[in-house]
Structures are given as structure tokens and as C-alpha cells.
Design a protein around this motif. Structure first.
Motif, short mmCIF file in Angstrom:
data_model
loop_
_atom_site.label_atom_id
_atom_site.label_comp_id
_atom_site.label_asym_id
_atom_site.label_seq_id
_atom_site.Cartn_x
_atom_site.Cartn_y
_atom_site.Cartn_z
N LEU A 8 0.39 -0.80 -0.01
CA LEU A 8 -0.40 0.05 0.45
C LEU A 8 0.71 0.85 0.17
CD1 LEU A 8 -2.68 -1.05 2.71
CD2 LEU A 8 -2.90 -0.82 0.35
N ARG A 9 1.90 1.13 0.96
CA ARG A 9 2.90 2.17 0.71
C ARG A 9 3.16 2.57 -0.93
NH1 ARG A 9 7.94 2.92 0.41
NH2 ARG A 9 9.16 4.65 0.77
N GLY A 10 4.17 1.76 -1.53
CA GLY A 10 4.36 1.51 -3.05
C GLY A 10 5.56 1.94 -3.30
N ASP A 11 6.42 1.56 -4.08
CA ASP A 11 7.63 1.95 -4.47
C ASP A 11 7.02 3.40 -5.81
OD1 ASP A 11 8.95 0.39 -3.57
OD2 ASP A 11 9.09 -0.88 -5.74
N GLU A 58 3.36 8.25 10.69
CA GLU A 58 2.13 7.25 11.75
C GLU A 58 3.13 7.01 12.38
OE1 GLU A 58 0.60 5.34 8.27
OE2 GLU A 58 -0.67 7.53 7.19
N THR A 59 4.68 6.29 11.90
CA THR A 59 5.06 5.36 13.00
C THR A 59 6.18 6.23 13.94
OG1 THR A 59 4.00 3.36 11.93
CG2 THR A 59 6.10 2.63 13.60
N ILE A 68 6.92 13.26 0.36
CA ILE A 68 5.89 14.29 1.09
C ILE A 68 5.07 13.27 1.35
CG2 ILE A 68 3.93 15.88 1.76
CD1 ILE A 68 5.24 17.58 -0.89
N SER A 69 4.53 12.41 0.32
CA SER A 69 4.13 11.12 0.99
C SER A 69 4.32 10.25 1.57
CB SER A 69 2.65 10.12 -0.53
OG SER A 69 2.15 11.30 -0.49
N ASP A 70 5.78 9.81 1.43
CA ASP A 70 7.07 9.03 1.99
C ASP A 70 6.90 9.42 3.16
OD1 ASP A 70 8.60 6.76 2.39
OD2 ASP A 70 9.57 8.31 2.29
#
Length: 354
Positions: A10-13, A26-27, A18-20
Motif C-alpha cells: 500500500l505504501r508503494g514504490d 504515522e509510526t 511528502i507522502s513517504d
């Protein structure tokens, strides 16, 4: 494992930085803490050999397409046979940036009952530069190195039925495990080490795990003359040992050293129809440092360029090809970033305050 894979997917390459950063945040509280992973935890993440091969190929293809930043690794050498290397890299497609700090002490096993190679890998947040992870790098090195050899063998000599491995330590063991994943027509693997117990240990450990017969080599000459594809993982020295002699080598063979210019007669690389390297810049640096006393052979292209389809590999069955893969940081950083991703998803590791 399926749960880890599905969540990580779901994270995806190719996620933008910014999204990364948001995903990691989140953790982990970026800038105030980082994740620490022991070797046991790195291993426990559970990345298998096929996944290591795929990650390593991604890194090499990015390198071949020039979609990376990676200066030649610099180092210090407290003793003649010892090296420390600083290996930074940035691979944008994986949001992977960091550095491996690794050292090699060949006498450690006999002198201190310690591994020959130890090290750490640090990862950073691309957006802010803050450290986000610190982990063992020895396991990563032990896996991505044979993966490079296996991928290169597949690209340059896919129909090979025989493979020879010089050096039966950790790297030799892993090479023999990995090579069957890519050379699908293998019938025999020959191994050789100056220590017979090392050969016996390799065969005992690996033979039950693979279908290809492993044969204990009688001598370097016998192994050399028996194999289409050959690799070596011994020591790296400025003065070549020239264990394998030029006259033993035949046209059509593929030679994949991991130990620079040490194990093989330097004339072999000079007479090769193609001399390929994982990093032109790093080999030129090693040449400047004196590791090619007879001169650096003319470089045809880089390993990643072959895997990316940018340059041609073997064009004739008669070509003698030497491909020197001494290890490049893009591979370590990409594998390390995937370990970090899975550690976050699976809540593995310890958060350390910065």
C-alpha cells in the motif's frame, strides 16, 4: 509475511517524498527519534532470496539508467589486509537515502572468534535529512553481494550448466545458495577453498537446500577448467595473488569476481573481450589507490547498464567476459529501506531518541 507484504504494498514504490514522510510519521516521530534494528531483527523481517534478487535488480537497473546519486566509496586502512568503507547512496524511486559503514578484518574469525565483516547502515528522511533508522548491515551485505553475482550470471551466461565458487566462507555459502535462482540449467556447482573444512561446511549446509550437485574442487586449476561461470569471494589486496592463471582460462567463460583484482591473474581481465564493472568510478578510485598495479583494464560498461538493457552483454558464445562487482551502495540502501518499511509495518525494532 503475507500481511507484511500487503500492507507494505500500500505504501508503494515511487511514492513522492511528502507522502513517504507522512507514511513514516504515522509510526515514527521524525527528527526526534529513529528506529534501531539488531542483526537478529533484520534477519527476522523475513525477506527471502527471491525478494533480495528483485530489490537488488531494482537498484542495479536504477544505477544503469543513471537514476541515482552515489559517489565512489572512500575508506581507511589501519592494516594492510583491512579496510573500512563509507558507502552513501540515494535512489529516488525508492525514497532511499543513507550510508553503509562497513569494515572487513579477515583475521577476526581465528583471532577473536568474530565475523570477518561487520557494519551499520543508516537511513535518512529525504525531505528533512533526519536519521530515521540505524541497523546491522552485515546481513544485508551477505545477501545483496551474491544476488548481484547471480543476476549478472543470468544476464551474461543464462544457459550455463556449471558454476565454480572460490572461497567458502559466508559469501561463498550465499553464492552457492543464490546462483540456482537465476541459472536454471545448472547441473553442477564446484567449490574450492584452501581450507578443506570450509568446503565440507559449505556442502553440509547448502546441499540439502538445493537440487544442483555441489562438488568439492580438487584444485583451483581443476575448478577453473570445469566451469563455464566462475566467481570468487576471498580477500582484497593491492598485490594480486594470481591464484587462477591466465593459461587456465578459455574463451567463452564468464568470470564474476567479488574480490577486485586479487584472486585472478591480471592478464585475464586485460585479455577479456569485455571487462564490465559495477561502478566505473569506484574501480577508477581503486586504481588510483594502487589496487591495479598493472593498470586498470579498459572498461566496456557497468553491470547495471546490462541489466537495464542500456548496453549489450554477451554477443557471442566465444566471448571471454569478466565482470567485477565489488559492491555498490545503491544495493545496500534499497534493501535496507525495504527492511525499514517492513519493520515499521510489523512494529519491529526499538525507537531511540535523537
Amino acid at each position: 509475511m503475507e500481511n507484511i507484504k500487503s500492507k507494505n504494498k500500500l505504501r508503494g514504490d515511487n511514492m513522492d517524498v511528502i507522502s513517504d514522510r507522512k507514511w513514516v510519521s504515522e509510526t515514527l516521530e521524525i527528527g526526534k527519534e529513529m528506529l534501531y534494528l539488531t542483526q537478529k531483527e533484520v534477519i527476522g523481517i523475513g525477506i527471502n532470496e527471491e525478494e533480495i534478487l528483485n530489490l537488488t535488480k531494482d537498484a542495479l537497473v536504477a544505477h544503469g539508467k543513471k537514476e541515482y546519486e552515489m559517489p565512489a566509496k572512500i575508506g581507511v586502512h589501519p592494516y594492510q589486509e583491512v579496510f573500512y568503507h563509507a558507502m552513501p547512496a540515494y535512489v529516488p524511486s525508492k525514497n532511499a537515502v543513507g550510508m553503509k559503514w562497513i569494515e572487513c578484518y579477515p583475521s577476526n574469525p581465528s583471532k577473536f572468534d568474530l565475523p570477518q565483516t561487520t557494519g551499520l547502515l543508516v537511513l535518512n528522511d529525504v525531505s528533512s535529512g533526519c536519521p530515521i533508522a540505524l541497523m546491522d548491515s552485515a546481513w544485508i551485505t551477505s545477501k545483496r553481494t551474491p544476488a548481484v553475482t547471480a543476476l549478472t550470471a543470468q544476464a551474461l551466461h543464462p544457459d550455463a550448466e556449471t558454476f565454480g565458487m572460490f572461497g567458502c566462507g559466508i559469501q561463498g555459502i550465499e553464492h552457492v545458495k543464490y546462483i540456482g535462482h537465476t541459472l536454471k540449467k545448472l547441473k553442477k556447482i564446484y567449490v574450492y577453498d584452501v581450507r578443506e573444512d570450509a568446503m565440507d561446511r559449505l556442502i553440509k549446509e547448502v546441499q540439502p537446500k538445493i537440487d544442483v550437485e555441489i562438488v568439492k574442487g580438487k584444485s583451483p586449476e581443476a575448478v577453473t577448467k570445469s566451469c563455464e561461470v566462475l566467481s570468487s569471494a576471498t580477500v582484497i589486496l593491492k598485490e594480486p595473488l594470481s591464484v587462477v592463471k591466465n593459461e587456465w582460462i578459455s574463451r567463452g567463460q564468464t568470470i564474476l569476481p567479488c574480490d577486485l583484482n586479487t584472486f585472478w591473474d591480471p592478464e585475464i581481465s586485460k585479455r577479456a573481450d569485455k571487462y564490465i564493472v559495477d561502478s566505473r568510478e569506484e574501480h577508477e578510485l581503486f586504481n588510483d589507490m594502487g589496487y591495479f598495479p598493472n593498470g586498470l583494464p579498459s572498461i566496456q560498461c557497468e553491470t547495471g547498464e546490462i541489466l537495464a538493457g542500456v548496453k549489450k552483454g554477451r554477443e557471442s558464445k566465444e566471448e571471454l567476459i569478466v565482470c567485477s562487482n565489488i559492491g555498490i551502495a545503491v544495493c545496500d540502501i534499497v534493501v535496507g529501506r525495504e527492511i525499514f518499511n517492513r519493520a515499521l509495518v510489523n512494529q519491529v525494532g526499538k525507537k531511540l531518541t535523537l
